[in-house]
Design a protein around this motif. Structure first.
Motif, mmCIF file in Angstrom:
data_model
loop_
_atom_site.group_PDB
_atom_site.id
_atom_site.type_symbol
_atom_site.label_atom_id
_atom_site.label_comp_id
_atom_site.label_asym_id
_atom_site.label_seq_id
_atom_site.Cartn_x
_atom_site.Cartn_y
_atom_site.Cartn_z
ATOM 1 N N SER A 58 -6.276 13.479 3.451
ATOM 2 C CA SER A 58 -5.534 12.261 3.139
ATOM 3 C C SER A 58 -5.638 11.899 1.659
ATOM 4 N N TYR A 96 -3.730 3.989 1.169
ATOM 5 C CA TYR A 96 -3.345 3.228 2.366
ATOM 6 C C TYR A 96 -2.140 3.862 3.050
ATOM 7 N N MET A 97 -1.137 4.238 2.259
ATOM 8 C CA MET A 97 0.075 4.842 2.811
ATOM 9 C C MET A 97 -0.214 6.200 3.451
ATOM 10 N N LYS A 100 -2.123 5.578 6.689
ATOM 11 C CA LYS A 100 -1.262 4.937 7.687
ATOM 12 C C LYS A 100 -0.320 5.947 8.347
ATOM 13 N N VAL A 101 0.190 6.879 7.563
ATOM 14 C CA VAL A 101 1.162 7.843 8.073
ATOM 15 C C VAL A 101 0.497 9.013 8.795
ATOM 16 N N GLU A 106 -5.923 2.476 12.568
ATOM 17 C CA GLU A 106 -5.188 1.266 12.259
ATOM 18 C C GLU A 106 -5.770 0.690 10.975
ATOM 19 N N MET A 107 -5.012 0.785 9.905
ATOM 20 C CA MET A 107 -5.449 0.227 8.625
ATOM 21 C C MET A 107 -4.437 -0.823 8.199
ATOM 22 N N THR A 108 -4.882 -2.037 8.024
ATOM 23 C CA THR A 108 -3.975 -3.136 7.719
ATOM 24 C C THR A 108 -4.081 -3.559 6.265
ATOM 25 N N GLU A 129 3.596 -1.363 -2.394
ATOM 26 C CA GLU A 129 4.012 -0.373 -1.393
ATOM 27 C C GLU A 129 5.539 -0.232 -1.395
ATOM 28 N N SER A 264 -10.558 2.799 14.352
ATOM 29 C CA SER A 264 -10.165 1.599 13.626
ATOM 30 C C SER A 264 -11.050 1.406 12.422
ATOM 31 N N ASN A 266 -10.744 -1.423 10.681
ATOM 32 C CA ASN A 266 -10.765 -2.843 10.417
ATOM 33 C C ASN A 266 -11.988 -3.554 10.985
#
Length: 278
Positions: A58, A96-97, A100-101, A106-108, A129, A264, A266
């Motif tokens: 990543s 983050y992107m 997320k992809v 789950e990253m907020t 973003e 997760s 978070n």
């Protein structure tokens, strides 16, 4: 196990996408935001993914997005090249992107705010973003050098025993980790970097010369691909020059296919801070 024809189709698709992909130019740095800033953000990104047991792949994806964004000359990319705080913001959003992809997590935006200890606001993350997505025309799902190497090994499973394949994959990942920190590789095709990483991994995995020659010969015949092209040689020479940096802090857990377990980020307290990175 995938059928060889399917793997060949995937490899051809990777190569075709590689030919059409927009490459970044590695001279986008300025007096304010230089190569050392980029290297520090790579190290920080590795710290984040290691802390939450995410894939190191990543980080390559994130830095690929960042390099292409900063090379685009669009939106806030100009400001990000001139201002360290904007550069940090862009780098964090790119990670983050990528997560997320490509990750089963789950990253907020709220997590990003906590990760950066409220140095940036949620609206700043969202705005950046959107800026990156529009600058790159939503083209953020690029293949990685490890994608190419992984498919090459899947195509040639009968060449090595399972233990050797695991070792080769692990060493390919290490080579890609090293290459991530060096902006030189950002201007080359993912497949070319993947070939160079795989070649170095075969040597590190103690695969003898005869087996290496047979592996490349069969692969070249099946793919009709020049594994000794000028670009591949240039990448290999730079990789062998020892200019790559940022040794991995741990050995990643590698699998040939992506897991489906849900995790997760978070619920955990962030062990890292971005403020001292650049």
């Amino acid at each position: 196990m995938q059928h060889k024809e399917e793997i060949l189709n995937q490899l051809h698709a990777i190569c075709a996408k590689d030919e059409q992909a927009t490459r970044c130019h590695h001279n986008y740095f300025t007096q304010e935001v230089n190569e050392d800033c980029r290297r520090k953000m790579v190290e920080w990104s590795f710290t984040v993914v290691d802390s939450f047991n995410l894939s190191r792949e990543s980080v390559w994806r994130a830095i690929d997005i960042l390099d292409r964004f900063l090379s685009s000359g669009k939106g806030s990319s100009v400001k990000a090249r001139e201002n360290k705080q904007s550069f940090q913001l862009a780098s964090t959003v790119c990670l983050y992107m990528a997560v997320k992809v490509h990750e089963d997590v789950e990253m907020t935006i709220g997590f990003l705010v906590k990760l950066c200890r409220s140095y940036y606001t949620a609206s700043e993350f969202i705005s950046m973003e959107h800026d990156i997505l529009f600058a790159l025309r939503w083209s953020i799902c690029q293949t990685t050098p490890l994608d190419f190497a992984r498919q090459c090994l899947l195509l040639q499973l009968d060449c090595f025993d399972p233990e050797t394949i695991d070792c080769i994959l692990e060493n390919t990942q290490k080579q890609m980790d090293l290459a991530t920190s060096d902006v030189y590789f950002a201007s080359y095709k993912q497949s070319s970097v993947g070939i160079a990483c795989l070649g170095a991994a075969l040597v590190e995995s103690d695969v003898n010369s005869a087996e290496q020659e047979e592996f490349w010969s069969q692969l070249s015949s099946m793919l009709n691909f020049d594994f000794a092209s000028k670009e591949v040689r240039e990448v290999e020479r730079h990789m062998l020059s020892g200019s790559t940096i940022c040794k991995p802090k741990r050995q990643s857990q590698l699998v040939l296919s992506k897991t489906t377990s849900q995790k997760s980020c978070n619920e955990q307290t962030s062990p890292v801070s971005i403020l001292s990175c650049v």
